[in-house]
Write a protein that holds these residues in place. Structure first.
Motif, PDB file in Angstrom:
ATOM      1  N   ALA A   1      51.573 -48.345 -24.433  1.00 20.47           N
ATOM      2  CA  ALA A   1      50.111 -48.438 -24.506  1.00 20.47           C
ATOM      3  C   ALA A   1      49.685 -49.857 -24.874  1.00 20.47           C
TER       4      ALA A   1
ATOM      5  N   ARG B   1      36.246 -38.572 -28.568  1.00 18.23           N
ATOM      6  CA  ARG B   1      37.373 -37.676 -28.842  1.00 18.23           C
ATOM      7  C   ARG B   1      38.695 -38.440 -28.822  1.00 18.23           C
TER       8      ARG B   1
ATOM      9  N   TRP C   1      42.148 -32.657 -28.605  1.00 17.31           N
ATOM     10  CA  TRP C   1      41.143 -33.725 -28.636  1.00 17.31           C
ATOM     11  C   TRP C   1      39.978 -33.322 -29.517  1.00 17.31           C
TER      12      TRP C   1
ATOM     13  N   HIS D   1      50.225 -52.137 -21.908  1.00 16.45           N
ATOM     14  CA  HIS D   1      49.214 -51.840 -20.892  1.00 16.45           C
ATOM     15  C   HIS D   1      47.884 -52.513 -21.247  1.00 16.45           C
TER      16      HIS D   1
ATOM     17  N   TYR E   1      43.137 -37.860 -29.602  1.00 15.43           N
ATOM     18  CA  TYR E   1      44.178 -36.820 -29.593  1.00 15.43           C
ATOM     19  C   TYR E   1      44.870 -36.707 -30.958  1.00 15.43           C
TER      20      TYR E   1
ATOM     21  N   GLN F   1      43.657 -42.000 -24.304  1.00 18.13           N
ATOM     22  CA  GLN F   1      43.054 -42.561 -23.105  1.00 18.13           C
ATOM     23  C   GLN F   1      42.089 -43.691 -23.451  1.00 18.13           C
TER      24      GLN F   1
ATOM     25  N   SER G   1      55.790 -44.587 -26.426  1.00 18.80           N
ATOM     26  CA  SER G   1      54.388 -44.370 -26.074  1.00 18.80           C
ATOM     27  C   SER G   1      53.523 -45.486 -26.651  1.00 18.80           C
TER      28      SER G   1
ATOM     29  N   GLU H   1      47.357 -44.202 -28.963  1.00 20.32           N
ATOM     30  CA  GLU H   1      48.165 -44.481 -27.760  1.00 20.32           C
ATOM     31  C   GLU H   1      48.153 -43.321 -26.767  1.00 20.32           C
ATOM     32  N   LYS H   2      47.628 -42.161 -27.207  1.00 17.03           N
ATOM     33  CA  LYS H   2      47.570 -40.979 -26.333  1.00 17.03           C
ATOM     34  C   LYS H   2      46.136 -40.565 -26.099  1.00 17.03           C
TER      35      LYS H   2
END
Lengths: 258, 218
Positions: free
Chosen positions: B20, B154, B134, B23, B156, B201, B16, B198-199
């Motif tokens: 990320a 927010r 979140w 990306h 995660y 968004q 993950s 990385e989670k």
């Protein structure tokens, strides 16, 4: 400032396509999982759950490949369930980019598997999925039994006892599906949800029965769910995730806005 | 070429993190290379280092010790930007209450404590543990990694233990879950997050992008 209640679109996938059935039957094609996951993520989904219902062994490779593709484009938590039976299965899915795995039948067959999985990979990535069906008659104190194999096979296990046991073995979250409600669009089984949510310390994802946005609100407020999962209301364009969030926020529920 | 080493010590969802980072680099048109490795030489050669971690601290610390990851992180911290995530952050502290007490690396002062049973919010409603989902992060100090991240965004989170430090000047972000807790710490060229960027968004990817451009200074 508070933790947001999560909205989790669920992708039931068969051989690389998103499908959705009513009471686990009558399957309709709803599209490409990667495209759909991306669309939900862009609309504000808080997590994605991917449930693989592919029966064939060859199909499993397709699933891993699909999970990889979703994970490369969607930067929110991704849970993968369906056919997770061994520590190797979990390793494969985590390597493909899943953040959590949902274990269902394999937990019933061998509860120790959940303990081993939580010890190896950590509770944060072990979701125990349960399919519960009410077995008490009207007027009796409510009782729900755990079923497996898409609701066909009774196990004799009491849902509340089972969920407590799974949490004591290290489950970090419970994905609770009402078999009575799944695909019916008449709303969650709120009594079931509340009973399970109060029985354990870990978060509960309510699933099964969502037909409109008020059902999501009811799941959180009356069912005391920490997250709500829905499939068909999103797949067939009845509502967007954004509309669901706006509606929940209007009703005073803390949600994450984009 | 901007090389990012993600330290692989067998714990954590490294894929993950790697995906990320790739990306973010791709979207920015930067030439970013990610290596997932436990090799001290490769990590020493990288421009920046990510120290991830999930699962139980006892297992994490056992692997950190077995592979001498502590030394690798300590060396990296002297010379290049380091981003520590979740249990990676907790491992930097002195001690954790988890698993009946585990000594950590002691690179940052403070302890890792359990949320406790019977956790409640301001209105008296019961709060579940783990703290999963979140939550808003209040930026308590400016930092280059907060660039273009709106205050109270927010992120995660998923954790049952949280960091406490006597050195409040290290705290750059806080969140509230039953009590106010540390969300991020910064010291010299290390930035540590309890949440998973990385989670997370857009907010999380922005933070990762800032890390890719950070020279480690304030």
């Amino acid at each position: 400032m508070a933790l947001a209640k999560r909205i989790i679109p669920c992708l039931d996938c068969d051989n690389g396509r998103v499908v959705k059935g009513v009471k686990f039957l009558d399957i309709r094609d709803a599209g490409d999982p990667v495209e759909i996951a991306k669309r939900y993520c862009d609309a504000g989904a808080d997590e994605i759950t991917f449930l693989d219902i592919t029966a064939s062994h060859e199909g499993r490779d397709t699933t891993v490949h699909t999970v990889e593709k979703i994970a490369g484009q969607v930067f929110i938590p991704l849970t993968v369930g369906g056919g997770i039976r061994t520590l190797e299965d979990i390793r494969t899915m985590l390597n493909a980019g899943a953040d959590k795995v949902a274990i269902n039948t394999a937990a019933v067959d061998n509860p120790e598997f959940v303990r081993e999985a939580a010890e190896r990979f950590g509770s944060q990535c072990i979701v125990v999925a349960v399919d519960a069906k009410q077995v008490s008659a009207e007027g009796e104190p409510p009782k729900w039994e755990i079923f497996t194999h898409g609701g066909r096979k009774p196990t004799g296990l009491d849902t509340i006892e089972w969920v407590k046991r799974m949490v004591s073995y290290g489950a970090g979250e419970i994905l609770l599906t009402s078999m009575d409600r799944d695909g019916t669009k008449i709303g969650f089984d709120l009594a079931l949800n509340k009973a399970v949510s109060n029985a354990v310390q870990v978060p509960i994802i309510a699933s099964g029965g969502v037909g409109n946005l008020q059902h999501l609100v009811d799941g959180v407020i009356e069912g005391e769910a920490d997250a709500v999962l829905a499939a068909s209301i999103f797949h067939f364009g009845e509502y967007t995730v954004q509309e669901a969030k706006d509606y929940m926020a209007e009703k005073g529920i803390e949600v994450r806005s984009l | 070429m901007n090389t990012v080493a993600v330290i692989d010590y067998g714990m954590g969802n490294l894929h993950s993190v790697a995906k990320a980072v790739e990306h973010v680099g791709r979207e920015a048109g930067d030439d970013v290379r990610v290596v997932v490795t436990a090799d001290a030489n490769k990590i020493a050669d990288a421009d920046r280092v990510i120290f991830p971690g999930v699962g139980a601290i006892r297992d994490c610390m056992a692997e950190i010790k077995r592979l001498d990851v502590g030394q690798i992180v300590e060396d990296a911290m002297k010379s290049k930007p380091v981003l520590a995530i979740c249990v990676g952050m907790q491992a930097l502290m002195d001690h954790s209450e988890e698993n009946n007490g585990v000594d950590c690396l002691g690179f940052l002062p403070g302890d890792v404590c359990y949320f406790g049973d019977g956790l409640k919010d301001e209105s008296g409603a019961r709060l579940k543990v783990p703290h999963m989902g979140w939550n808003q992060v209040k930026q308590t100090q400016p930092h280059p990694l907060w660039k273009d991240v709106p205050d109270n965004s927010r992120f995660y989170f998923v954790h049952s233990y949280y960091v406490q430090t006597p050195k409040q000047e290290l705290v750059t972000g806080k969140t509230t879950y039953g009590k106010e807790i540390v969300a991020t710490l910064a010291a010299d060229n290390i930035f540590a997050t309890q949440f998973h960027p990385e989670k997370s968004q857009k907010a999380g990817l922005t933070l990762i992008g800032n890390f890719l451009n950070w020279d480690g200074s304030l």
